[in-house]
Design a protein around this motif. Structure first.
Motif, PDB file in Angstrom:
ATOM      1  N   LEU A 127       0.870  -1.173   0.000  1.00 38.84           N
ATOM      2  CA  LEU A 127       0.000   0.000   0.000  1.00 38.84           C
ATOM      3  C   LEU A 127       0.907   1.223   0.000  1.00 38.84           C
ATOM      4  O   LEU A 127       1.720   1.394   0.915  1.00 38.84           O
ATOM      5  CB  LEU A 127      -0.899   0.026   1.245  1.00 38.84           C
ATOM      6  N   PHE A 169       1.067   5.333  -0.051  1.00 42.71           N
ATOM      7  CA  PHE A 169       0.283   6.538   0.181  1.00 42.71           C
ATOM      8  C   PHE A 169       1.115   7.773  -0.123  1.00 42.71           C
ATOM      9  O   PHE A 169       2.207   7.934   0.417  1.00 42.71           O
ATOM     10  CB  PHE A 169      -0.192   6.609   1.634  1.00 42.71           C
ATOM     11  N   TYR A 199      -2.041   5.507  -3.522  1.00 39.94           N
ATOM     12  CA  TYR A 199      -3.244   6.137  -2.989  1.00 39.94           C
ATOM     13  C   TYR A 199      -2.853   7.583  -2.687  1.00 39.94           C
ATOM     14  O   TYR A 199      -1.981   7.829  -1.850  1.00 39.94           O
ATOM     15  CB  TYR A 199      -3.713   5.447  -1.704  1.00 39.94           C
ATOM     16  N   VAL A 226      -3.630  10.882  -0.960  1.00 43.64           N
ATOM     17  CA  VAL A 226      -4.435  11.243   0.196  1.00 43.64           C
ATOM     18  C   VAL A 226      -4.307  12.735   0.466  1.00 43.64           C
ATOM     19  O   VAL A 226      -3.194  13.230   0.684  1.00 43.64           O
ATOM     20  CB  VAL A 226      -3.959  10.448   1.443  1.00 43.64           C
ATOM     21  N   LEU A 265      -8.484   8.280   6.238  1.00 43.12           N
ATOM     22  CA  LEU A 265      -8.372   7.680   4.908  1.00 43.12           C
ATOM     23  C   LEU A 265      -7.301   6.588   4.860  1.00 43.12           C
ATOM     24  O   LEU A 265      -7.516   5.512   4.283  1.00 43.12           O
ATOM     25  CB  LEU A 265      -8.082   8.757   3.857  1.00 43.12           C
ATOM     26  N   VAL A 266      -6.159   6.850   5.461  1.00 45.56           N
ATOM     27  CA  VAL A 266      -5.085   5.848   5.476  1.00 45.56           C
ATOM     28  C   VAL A 266      -5.519   4.636   6.303  1.00 45.56           C
ATOM     29  O   VAL A 266      -5.385   3.484   5.855  1.00 45.56           O
ATOM     30  CB  VAL A 266      -3.768   6.455   6.005  1.00 45.56           C
ATOM     31  N   ARG A 277      -8.525   3.610   7.051  1.00 45.87           N
ATOM     32  CA  ARG A 277      -9.628   2.886   6.400  1.00 45.87           C
ATOM     33  C   ARG A 277      -9.101   2.019   5.263  1.00 45.87           C
ATOM     34  O   ARG A 277      -9.529   0.878   5.075  1.00 45.87           O
ATOM     35  CB  ARG A 277     -10.654   3.895   5.874  1.00 45.87           C
ATOM     36  N   THR A 278      -8.144   2.546   4.494  1.00 42.92           N
ATOM     37  CA  THR A 278      -7.561   1.782   3.385  1.00 42.92           C
ATOM     38  C   THR A 278      -6.822   0.559   3.917  1.00 42.92           C
ATOM     39  O   THR A 278      -6.947  -0.543   3.370  1.00 42.92           O
ATOM     40  CB  THR A 278      -6.624   2.667   2.545  1.00 42.92           C
ATOM     41  N   ASP A 286      -9.481  -1.926   5.292  1.00 42.61           N
ATOM     42  CA  ASP A 286     -10.178  -2.595   4.180  1.00 42.61           C
ATOM     43  C   ASP A 286      -9.289  -3.653   3.535  1.00 42.61           C
ATOM     44  O   ASP A 286      -9.744  -4.742   3.186  1.00 42.61           O
ATOM     45  CB  ASP A 286     -10.627  -1.583   3.125  1.00 42.61           C
ATOM     46  N   THR A 287      -8.025  -3.326   3.370  1.00 37.51           N
ATOM     47  CA  THR A 287      -7.082  -4.273   2.770  1.00 37.51           C
ATOM     48  C   THR A 287      -6.903  -5.493   3.657  1.00 37.51           C
ATOM     49  O   THR A 287      -6.948  -6.639   3.178  1.00 37.51           O
ATOM     50  CB  THR A 287      -5.731  -3.600   2.493  1.00 37.51           C
TER      51      THR A 287
END
Length: 152
Positions: A49, A51, A110, A112, A123-124, A126-127, A130-131
């Motif tokens: 991931l 960011f 991503y 942000v 946002l970070v 949540r990403t 979710d992952t």
């Protein structure tokens, strides 16, 4: 295992590009090396991931001023930040190049918005959450024969 890297190999593209310390051929090689490295990681089971925390020029100025005015933040300030600020447009182009050339299907960026730290953090987080949920992770199970030895 979860690892967090701040800038890492992207810094080898960003600063040299802005300061004219790298030519186009070297830049292409570094992008390729980054993509090859990340592809190797993904092919061996690593989830990546990336960011890019985008701070506006006005917010950056506010944060730099705060570093000077707040004694507890003086340690974060370096004079070079003021020099780098003079190259805002060049850094913006360099970031664009990094994003364009190293965002892949297996390891996308991503972007942000980061002026508001609460929004950035949500946002970070949540990403990442979710992952992790999408990986359907499970606790490892103990072999029943081993478990029987301990419980007897």
């Amino acid at each position: 295992m979860i690892g967090i890297f701040n800038r890492s190999h992207y810094e080898d593209v960003l600063v040299p590009r802005v300061h004219g310390q790298i030519n186009k051929s070297e830049l292409r090689d570094r992008y390729r090396q980054i993509n090859d490295f990340e592809r190797n990681l993904v092919e061996n089971g690593t989830v990546i991931l990336k960011f890019m925390l985008h701070v506006s020029r006005d917010e950056q100025r506010s944060r730099l001023e705060e570093r000077l005015l707040d004694q507890t933040k003086n340690w974060k300030f370096r004079v070079g930040d003021l020099d780098d600020r003079q190259h805002w447009e060049q850094f913006s182009k360099a970031y664009h190049g990094i994003l364009k050339n190293t965002s892949t299907e297996r390891a996308p960026w991503y972007i942000v918005p980061a002026d508001d730290k609460d929004v950035r953090d949500w946002l970070v987080a949540r990403t990442i959450a979710d992952t992790l949920e999408s990986l359907d992770l499970r606790y490892p199970t103990v072999d029943p024969a081993v478990k029987a030895l301990v419980i007897e």
